[in-house]
Motif scaffolding. Structure first.
Motif, mmCIF file in Angstrom:
data_model
loop_
_atom_site.group_PDB
_atom_site.id
_atom_site.type_symbol
_atom_site.label_atom_id
_atom_site.label_comp_id
_atom_site.label_asym_id
_atom_site.label_seq_id
_atom_site.Cartn_x
_atom_site.Cartn_y
_atom_site.Cartn_z
ATOM 1 N N ALA A 72 0.832 -1.206 0.000
ATOM 2 C CA ALA A 72 0.000 0.000 0.000
ATOM 3 C C ALA A 72 0.868 1.258 0.000
ATOM 4 N N CYS A 73 1.960 1.232 0.747
ATOM 5 C CA CYS A 73 2.890 2.369 0.747
ATOM 6 C C CYS A 73 3.540 2.547 -0.620
ATOM 7 N N TRP A 120 1.628 8.708 3.329
ATOM 8 C CA TRP A 120 1.726 8.921 4.772
ATOM 9 C C TRP A 120 0.662 8.117 5.506
ATOM 10 N N ASP A 121 -0.562 8.155 5.007
ATOM 11 C CA ASP A 121 -1.646 7.396 5.638
ATOM 12 C C ASP A 121 -1.347 5.904 5.654
ATOM 13 N N ALA A 122 -0.758 5.407 4.567
ATOM 14 C CA ALA A 122 -0.406 3.984 4.495
ATOM 15 C C ALA A 122 0.684 3.647 5.519
ATOM 16 N N SER A 175 1.948 6.500 -7.099
ATOM 17 C CA SER A 175 0.903 7.376 -7.643
ATOM 18 C C SER A 175 1.240 8.850 -7.422
ATOM 19 N N ASP A 212 0.904 10.381 -4.615
ATOM 20 C CA ASP A 212 0.016 10.920 -3.582
ATOM 21 C C ASP A 212 0.710 10.819 -2.229
ATOM 22 N N ARG A 213 1.376 11.881 -1.830
ATOM 23 C CA ARG A 213 2.144 11.880 -0.583
ATOM 24 C C ARG A 213 1.257 11.698 0.638
ATOM 25 N N SER A 214 0.060 12.244 0.582
ATOM 26 C CA SER A 214 -0.866 12.101 1.696
ATOM 27 C C SER A 214 -1.278 10.638 1.873
ATOM 28 N N ALA A 215 -1.560 9.976 0.767
ATOM 29 C CA ALA A 215 -1.925 8.558 0.827
ATOM 30 C C ALA A 215 -0.744 7.712 1.292
ATOM 31 N N ALA A 223 0.981 3.947 -3.106
ATOM 32 C CA ALA A 223 0.707 5.368 -2.868
ATOM 33 C C ALA A 223 1.877 6.233 -3.328
#
Length: 139
Positions: free
Chosen positions: A9-10, A23-25, A16, A18-21, A13
């Protein structure tokens, strides 16, 4: 979901953009640590010998206490990291969790090692093995 799934998942993300995604991962992976089984811990330990996956492990434990079961592998990753700036990503969690008195002797053992690159790696780490140890971002 396993730690391998969190790693993927990291990666997805990050790929893609998407730095926010990403971080969330990573945060989700940190939260998953409470549920890790023996296979997850074995994967984390073996990842510290992988030139790509080791950064995922370092990122997880940048803000978490390092479990004893990963201490030796994390010290080894720090010793064998050739980049003198990047080796801190591996030694910081060790020092923060276990302190200089426990970690320095582990590093010093590599000064006598026959493992290629271990002696010079242990010498490079001496910079971070000083009193008073200060974590990045502290005064």
């Amino acid at each position: 979901m396993s730690i391998v799934d969190h790693h993927q998942a990291c990666l997805d993300a990050e790929a893609s953009g998407d730095r926010s995604a990403a971080w969330d991962a990573l945060v989700a992976a940190r939260q998953y640590l409470k549920q890790c089984d023996d296979a997850d811990w074995a994967w984390l330990e073996s990842s510290l010998d992988d030139p790509t996956r080791k950064w995922f492990v370092a990122a997880i434990f940048d803000r978490e206490s390092l479990p004893r079961r990963l201490l030796s592998a994390m010290v080894r990753a720090a010793v064998l990291e050739r980049n003198v700036s990047n080796n801190r990503a591996f030694i910081d969690p060790c020092l923060r969790t276990y302190g200089l008195d426990r970690v320095k002797p582990m590093v010093d053992e590599y000064l006598e090692s026959d493992v290629p690159g271990a002696q010079s790696g242990a010498e490079r780490l001496q910079y971070w093995l000083r009193e008073p140890y200060k974590r990045r971002g502290t005064f």
